[in-house]
Design an enzyme around this catalytic site. Structure first.
Site, short mmCIF file in Angstrom:
data_model
loop_
_atom_site.label_atom_id
_atom_site.label_comp_id
_atom_site.label_asym_id
_atom_site.label_seq_id
_atom_site.Cartn_x
_atom_site.Cartn_y
_atom_site.Cartn_z
N LYS A 1 0.86 -1.19 0.00
CA LYS A 1 0.00 0.00 0.00
C LYS A 1 0.88 1.23 0.00
O LYS A 1 1.84 1.33 0.78
CB LYS A 1 -0.90 0.02 1.24
CG LYS A 1 -2.14 0.89 1.08
CD LYS A 1 -3.14 0.27 0.13
CE LYS A 1 -4.51 0.93 0.24
NZ LYS A 1 -5.49 0.30 -0.67
N THR B 1 -4.24 -5.17 0.24
CA THR B 1 -3.52 -3.92 0.48
C THR B 1 -4.31 -3.03 1.44
O THR B 1 -3.71 -2.24 2.17
CB THR B 1 -3.25 -3.17 -0.83
OG1 THR B 1 -4.48 -2.77 -1.44
CG2 THR B 1 -2.45 -4.02 -1.80
N ASP B 2 -5.62 -3.15 1.47
CA ASP B 2 -6.42 -2.38 2.42
C ASP B 2 -6.10 -2.81 3.85
O ASP B 2 -6.08 -1.98 4.77
CB ASP B 2 -7.91 -2.58 2.14
CG ASP B 2 -8.78 -1.67 2.98
OD1 ASP B 2 -8.75 -0.44 2.76
OD2 ASP B 2 -9.48 -2.18 3.89
N ARG C 1 30.37 32.75 -7.39
CA ARG C 1 29.07 32.48 -7.99
C ARG C 1 28.07 32.11 -6.90
O ARG C 1 28.45 31.80 -5.76
CB ARG C 1 29.15 31.33 -9.00
CG ARG C 1 29.53 30.00 -8.36
CD ARG C 1 29.43 28.83 -9.33
NE ARG C 1 29.76 27.57 -8.68
CZ ARG C 1 29.58 26.37 -9.23
NH1 ARG C 1 29.09 26.27 -10.46
NH2 ARG C 1 29.91 25.27 -8.58
N GLN D 1 30.84 19.06 -6.16
CA GLN D 1 31.51 17.79 -5.83
C GLN D 1 32.37 17.94 -4.58
O GLN D 1 32.35 17.11 -3.66
CB GLN D 1 32.37 17.33 -7.01
CG GLN D 1 31.57 16.91 -8.24
CD GLN D 1 31.33 18.04 -9.22
OE1 GLN D 1 31.17 19.19 -8.81
NE2 GLN D 1 31.29 17.71 -10.50
N ASN E 1 22.38 21.02 -9.41
CA ASN E 1 22.91 22.37 -9.34
C ASN E 1 21.86 23.33 -9.87
O ASN E 1 21.64 23.43 -11.07
CB ASN E 1 24.21 22.47 -10.15
CG ASN E 1 25.02 23.70 -9.81
OD1 ASN E 1 24.50 24.65 -9.25
ND2 ASN E 1 26.30 23.68 -10.16
N HIS F 1 20.89 26.44 -11.10
CA HIS F 1 21.70 27.52 -11.66
C HIS F 1 21.03 28.89 -11.52
O HIS F 1 19.84 29.03 -11.79
CB HIS F 1 21.99 27.25 -13.13
CG HIS F 1 22.78 26.00 -13.38
ND1 HIS F 1 24.07 25.85 -12.93
CD2 HIS F 1 22.46 24.85 -14.00
CE1 HIS F 1 24.52 24.66 -13.28
NE2 HIS F 1 23.56 24.03 -13.93
#
Length: 279
Positions: free
Chosen positions: A10, A55-56, A174, A217, A243, A245
Site C-alpha cells: 500500500k 492492500t487495504d 558564484r 563535488q 545544481n 543555476h
C-alpha cells in the site's frame, strides 16, 4: 515463463498523529508506503489470492500502529509497522516500510510557543525507510528529500577540462544552490533519531555555509565526512544534488554593469552531482 520478482503493498497511506499531553499537543504527519515480499506467487501466476493479504489490510495495520505508537520517531514507527506485518502474516518474508514526514512547526504568538497551533515547514521532507526480513536482517535509513539551500558567494568553478565543446567561463564567485536528496544508513540505532538527524543536517549545512566551495563535488564530499564525524552511528551517507543555476544577467547592452547582483534562475537543464561517503 517464470515470475522473476514480485512485491506489492500500500502506498500513500497518509496518517496524522496527535499526541495530547494536557494543553500541549504534538503532531506528526507521515505518508507511508509498506511493500511486502513472500509467498504470493499464486496471485500472480494462478489467479489464486488465498495466500495474499489485501492492500487495504496493510493500510489498516499502518493506522493501528499509529494509534498504538503515537510518539515514535519515523524510523521507529516504520520498524513497528514492519514488525507487525511480519508477525501477523506467516507468508510475508520481508516488509519494506518508507515514511515521508510532512513537518509542522509550532506557531509562536507574541514570542510564545502556542500549545496546539502549527505552521507547515515547506523546506523538504524527512524520510525514514526500514527493511525487515523474517530471518532477522534489518536495515534502517533516514534522510531528506527536496531540502533546498543556497549561498550567494564563496563558491566557484574553475580549472576544469576545456576543449572545442566548452563554452562556460571560469568563475571564482558564484551563487551555489541545490535541492538535496540525502539518505544515511544506520549501523546502530542512536539514542534519539530526531536529535541525531538534526545533528547530521547541521553538520552538512555548516560545511556548505562556512567553507569555500571549489565545486558541488568538493562540497558534497566534505559535507559527507562532517556528517560521519558528527554521528558515529551512521555507516554511510548518500547525497544527490542538482545544481540549481542562477546565471548572471548581461546588462551591458543597457550600459549597466552587473557586479554579481542580478541573476536569472533556471533549473533546466541542471548539473546533477551525486556521491556516497562511508567509513
Amino acid at each position: 515463463m517464470t515470475l522473476l520478482h514480485k512485491t506489492y503493498g500500500k502506498g500513500r497511506v497518509r496518517v496524522m498523529r496527535v499526541h495530547r499531553d494536557g494543553a500541549r499537543h504534538e503532531v506528526r504527519e507521515l505518508t507511508v508506503q509498506a511493500m511486502l515480499t513472500g509467498g504470493f506467487d499464486p496471485a500472480f501466476t494462478r489467479a489464486d489470492n488465498s495466500t495474499t493479504v489485501s492492500t487495504d489490510t496493510v493500510k489498516n495495520v499502518v493506522n493501528i500502529v499509529a494509534r498504538e505508537s503515537m510518539t515514535l520517531a519515523p524510523e521507529e514507527f516504520c520498524r513497528a509497522v514492519a514488525r507487525r506485518l511480519i508477525d501477523a502474516y506467516a507468508m510475508v518474508e520481508t516488509a519494506t516500510v518508507t515514511a515521508h514526514e510532512t513537518r509542522w512547526s509550532r506557531l509562536a504568538l507574541d514570542g510564545e510557543p502556542h500549545p496546539h497551533a502549527f505552521t507547515l515547514d515547506g523546506n523538504g521532507t524527512s524520510v525514514a525507510k526500514v527493511t525487515m526480513a523474517r530471518g532477522g536482517a534489518l536495515t534502517i535509513e533516514s534522510g531528506l528529500s527536496g531540502f533546498t539551500f543556497l549561498k550567494t558567494t564563496e563558491s566557484g568553478w574553475a580549472n576544469y577540462v576545456k576543449d572545442p565543446y566548452t563554452t562556460l567561463s571560469e568563475t571564482h564567485d558564484r551563487l551555489a544552490a541545490t535541492s538535496m536528496e540525502a539518505s544515511w544508513l544506520w549501523g546502530r540505532p542512536p539514542a534519539d533519531y530526531p536529535a541525531a538527524n538534526a545533528r547530521i543536517l547541521d553538520s552538512l549545512l555548516k560545511v556548505f555555509a562556512t567553507t569555500y566551495s571549489h565545486s558541488i563535488q568538493d562540497s558534497l564530499y566534505r559535507m559527507g565526512r562532517a556528517a560521519l564525524a558528527a554521528v558515529p552511528e551512521i555507516e554511510t551517507i548518500s547525497m544527490a544534488c542538482p545544481n540549481k543555476h542562477y546565471l548572471l544577467v548581461d546588462l551591458a547592452r543597457f550600459g549597466l554593469d552587473n557586479d554579481n547582483q542580478v541573476f536569472v534562475a533556471t533549473d533546466e537543464p541542471h548539473g546533477q552531482i551525486e556521491c556516497t561517503v562511508g567509513r
